[in-house]
Design an enzyme around this catalytic site. Structure first.
Site, short mmCIF file in Angstrom:
data_model
loop_
_atom_site.label_atom_id
_atom_site.label_comp_id
_atom_site.label_asym_id
_atom_site.label_seq_id
_atom_site.Cartn_x
_atom_site.Cartn_y
_atom_site.Cartn_z
CE LYS A 175 90.18 -14.56 -30.09
NZ LYS A 175 89.46 -13.35 -28.96
N GLY A 228 82.71 -17.82 -35.62
CA GLY A 228 82.09 -16.16 -35.79
C GLY A 228 81.83 -15.92 -37.01
CB SER A 229 81.92 -12.82 -38.68
OG SER A 229 83.01 -12.41 -38.90
CB VAL A 232 87.10 -13.53 -39.05
CG1 VAL A 232 87.87 -13.98 -38.40
CG2 VAL A 232 86.08 -12.28 -38.62
N GLY A 233 85.83 -16.63 -40.43
CA GLY A 233 85.82 -17.70 -40.85
C GLY A 233 86.64 -18.08 -42.52
CD GLU A 250 79.90 -24.72 -36.78
OE1 GLU A 250 78.57 -24.68 -37.28
OE2 GLU A 250 79.52 -26.32 -37.30
CB CYS A 284 75.20 -18.53 -35.74
SG CYS A 284 75.16 -19.51 -33.92
CD GLU A 385 75.17 -13.34 -38.87
OE1 GLU A 385 76.54 -13.07 -39.57
OE2 GLU A 385 74.70 -14.19 -38.78
P1 NAD Z 1 83.47 -12.47 -35.55
O1 NAD Z 1 83.70 -12.85 -36.24
O2 NAD Z 1 83.81 -11.47 -35.35
O3 NAD Z 1 84.58 -12.65 -33.97
C1 NAD Z 1 84.85 -14.22 -34.03
C2 NAD Z 1 86.19 -14.73 -32.45
O4 NAD Z 1 86.86 -14.29 -33.48
C3 NAD Z 1 86.19 -13.72 -32.02
O5 NAD Z 1 86.91 -14.24 -30.36
C4 NAD Z 1 87.37 -12.73 -32.39
O6 NAD Z 1 87.97 -11.78 -31.14
C5 NAD Z 1 88.16 -13.79 -33.17
N1 NAD Z 1 88.97 -12.59 -34.66
C6 NAD Z 1 87.44 -11.60 -35.47
N2 NAD Z 1 89.13 -11.27 -35.52
C7 NAD Z 1 89.88 -12.80 -36.51
C8 NAD Z 1 91.08 -13.03 -37.03
N3 NAD Z 1 91.57 -12.12 -37.90
N4 NAD Z 1 92.00 -14.23 -36.64
C9 NAD Z 1 91.48 -15.01 -36.04
N5 NAD Z 1 90.55 -14.39 -35.34
C10 NAD Z 1 89.55 -13.25 -35.53
O7 NAD Z 1 82.14 -12.77 -34.88
P2 NAD Z 1 81.39 -12.48 -33.39
O8 NAD Z 1 81.00 -10.80 -33.60
O9 NAD Z 1 82.35 -12.39 -32.18
O10 NAD Z 1 80.18 -13.31 -33.25
C11 NAD Z 1 79.01 -12.51 -34.76
C12 NAD Z 1 79.44 -13.94 -35.95
O11 NAD Z 1 79.03 -14.96 -35.43
C13 NAD Z 1 78.15 -13.74 -36.38
O12 NAD Z 1 78.45 -13.52 -38.19
C14 NAD Z 1 77.05 -15.03 -36.05
O13 NAD Z 1 76.18 -15.74 -37.20
C15 NAD Z 1 78.61 -16.56 -36.31
N6 NAD Z 1 78.25 -17.19 -34.79
C16 NAD Z 1 77.45 -18.90 -35.82
C17 NAD Z 1 77.61 -19.54 -34.97
C18 NAD Z 1 77.72 -20.66 -35.69
O14 NAD Z 1 77.33 -22.16 -34.94
N7 NAD Z 1 77.22 -20.62 -36.51
C19 NAD Z 1 77.71 -19.48 -33.65
C20 NAD Z 1 77.42 -18.53 -32.96
C21 NAD Z 1 78.05 -17.59 -33.72
#
Ligand code: NAD
Length: 495
Positions: A175, A228-229, A232-233, A250, A284, A385
């Site tokens: 996804k 991602g964030s 959510v993680g 991550e 990130c 962040e």
């Molecule tokens: P996000 O957490 O909003 O979304 C990431 C992904 O998760 C998207 O595909 C989203 O649709 C999905 N998602 C959202 N809610 C969910 C849920 N409840 N259950 C399952 N999946 C869900 O993050 P974003 O805005 O797309 O990206 C930005 C964030 O990602 C920043 O915090 C950034 O630091 C982080 N990031 C980290 C790394 C790393 O390697 N550490 C790399 C890139 C981005």
């Protein structure tokens, strides 16, 4: 009418079961619709998982070098399509073309690395305690991998996840972020053209709430890899953990570049410009804090201000622009709210601080590169962040304070120090609480064959990239072969 793109599930390109679509628009020109994508839900995920589970039965038995050979072919196809992929990526998420070419190149590098890994996937052998007995271990696939990715590296991050998953013999339900569905669709097209069998890779487009949670909750998905964030993680970790799924996270960062009084200031300036404003600060690993030794603080700020004023914000497809738009309206609002917080906390905003709406900026989410000086450790712009073109500068009196300030952070992804003193550089490598430390380089610049990831709230201890990721996507099988022809009891018969 905008072009419609489809999910790829069970060997077929198909719309969402709901029949609904979502729009993908260009953040540099919101009149441009890049395409319509399926607004999928739980039923689509269920179909994808069923297909992946069936396909796994066959794929796991394909010899790993053959799986690697398919990825090699896919890498070659991506080389051919590199320019087209980069242009589409700039259109869908905004970063400038040189950077989207780099993102695509990282995908290509990951393909070639994974292809060779198909001939390695090393494991250990060890001597047995007993005669006529052989002990060995090898790596076996796990099952169905659920991959959930963000929008800021739309090709590199999906490649970091899907290619090790596939070469290790897993099938995949993927996804992508709903801001970057086109790049993700192209990746799947390339994998299929190279020979990945139907069902082994499935892509399900849609929102995190509907598609992401269905992947995390699905009992037939064995492992989750999420970037991602942190918010959510953490949710994913608790839900998937309750089902004892293997989870790689991550997450966020608040990375700092330290510049010491003996550092090369011109080099440090180039580094911070690239680190803080590359990808419009939406990495990130972006440099979000700049920690300056007091002896060079004022001089460096003068240099920085001039350089930031020289940045050209605009459509990333135009070569004269150095900084693209912010990804969407919500992100512009987040950036603006942090700028307002910074001002109300008493930090000194020396440039930027507003959305750009004039002329060529009128139809995009452009934001002026922003720098705050006089930032202190208690401030939210020091701690949280922002994920936008905003840099917080903190003055310190010596190296020890620089290390303390650096480590005063809930995240620990990337870090950087500019110094000519080898002893200070070595102490920084030892003491910076971060998964990655750069010496005389900015906080960004990962290479695909090195481990990538962070400590503290940046993740849960796994790494992407390099060799450790192949351990995440495989189980260890331990094997004892007894050719003595009699019962040999470990720990008993050999003493
Ligand atoms: P996000 O957490 O909003 O979304 C990431 C992904 O998760 C998207 O595909 C989203 O649709 C999905 N998602 C959202 N809610 C969910 C849920 N409840 N259950 C399952 N999946 C869900 O993050 P974003 O805005 O797309 O990206 C930005 C964030 O990602 C920043 O915090 C950034 O630091 C982080 N990031 C980290 C790394 C790393 O390697 N550490 C790399 C890139 C981005």
């Amino acid at each position: 009418m905008a072009e419609k793109y489809l999910n790829y599930i069970a060997g077929e390109w198909r719309p969402a079961i709901s029949g609904e679509w979502f729009e993908n628009r260009n953040p540099a020109n919101w009149d441009e619709i890049i395409g319509l994508f399926p607004k999928s839900g739980k039923q689509d995920v269920d179909l994808a998982v069923k297909a992946a589970r069936e396909a796994f039965k066959v794929w796991r038995l394909v010899p790993a070098p053959e799986r690697g050979a398919i990825l090699k072919r896919a890498g070659d196809i991506m080389v051919e399509r590199k320019e087209e992929i980069a242009r589409n990526m700039t259109r869908e998420m905004g970063k400038v073309l040189t950077e989207t070419l780099g993102d695509t190149q990282e995908g290509i590098d990951t393909f070639y690395y994974a292809a060779v890994e198909g001939r390695r996937l090393f494991s250990h052998t060890a001597p047995s305690e007993m005669p006529c007995k052989m002990n060995l271990s090898f790596r076996i696939p796990i099952g169905v991998a659920g991959l959930i990715t963000p929008w800021n590296f739309p090709m590199a991050i999906p490649c970091w996840k899907s290619l090790p998953a596939l070469v290790c013999g897993n099938s995949v339900v993927f996804k992508p972020a709903s801001d970057t569905p086109l790049t993700a669709t192209t990746l799947v097209e390339i994998l299929l053209e190279a020979g990945i069998p139907p069902g082994v890779i499935n892509i399900v487009h849609g929102g995190g709430g509907a598609v992401g949670t269905s992947i995390v909750d699905h009992p037939d998905i064995n492992l989750i890899s999420f970037t991602g964030s942190s918010m959510v993680g953490k949710q994913i970790n608790s839900k998937a953990g309750a089902q004892l799924k293997r989870v790689s996270l991550e997450l966020g960062g608040k990375n700092a570049q330290v510049v010491m009084d003996d550092g090369d200031l011109d080099l440090a300036l180039e580094g911070v410009l690239w680190g803080a404003f590359g990808t419009t600060g939406q990495r990130c690993t972006a440099t979000s804090r700049l920690i300056l030794h007091e002896a060079i603080h004022d001089k460096f700020i003068d240099m920085l201000l001039k350089a930031v004023e020289g940045l050209k914000v605009g459509d990333g497809l135009k070569p004269e622009n150095t900084v693209g738009p912010v990804v969407n309206k919500g992100q512009v609002e987040t950036v603006q709210s942090y700028v307002d917080i910074g001002k109300s906390e008493g930090a000194n905003m020396i440039c930027g601080g507003h959305q750009l709406t004039d002329g060529d900026h009128a139809k995009g989410w452009f934001y002026a590169p922003t720098v705050f000086t006089g930032v202190t450790q208690g401030m939210r712009i020091f701690k949280e962040e922002i994920f936008g073109p905003v840099l917080s500068v903190i003055k310190v009196k010596d190296f020890d304070e620089a290390v303390r300030v650096h480590n005063d952070c809930i995240y620990g992804l990337s870090s950087s120090i500019y110094t000519r003193d080898v002893n200070k550089a070595m102490v920084a490598i030892r003491d910076f609480e971060a998964g990655i430390t750069y010496v005389n380089g900015p906080t960004i610049g990962a290479e695909c064959h090195m481990p990538f990831g962070g400590v503290k709230e940046t993740g849960n201890g796994h790494r992407e990239g390099g060799w450790p990721v192949y351990e995440f996507y495989s189980e260890i099988k331990t094997v004892y072969i007894d050719y003595s022809g009699k019962l040999q009891r470990a720990q008993i018969d050999n003493y």
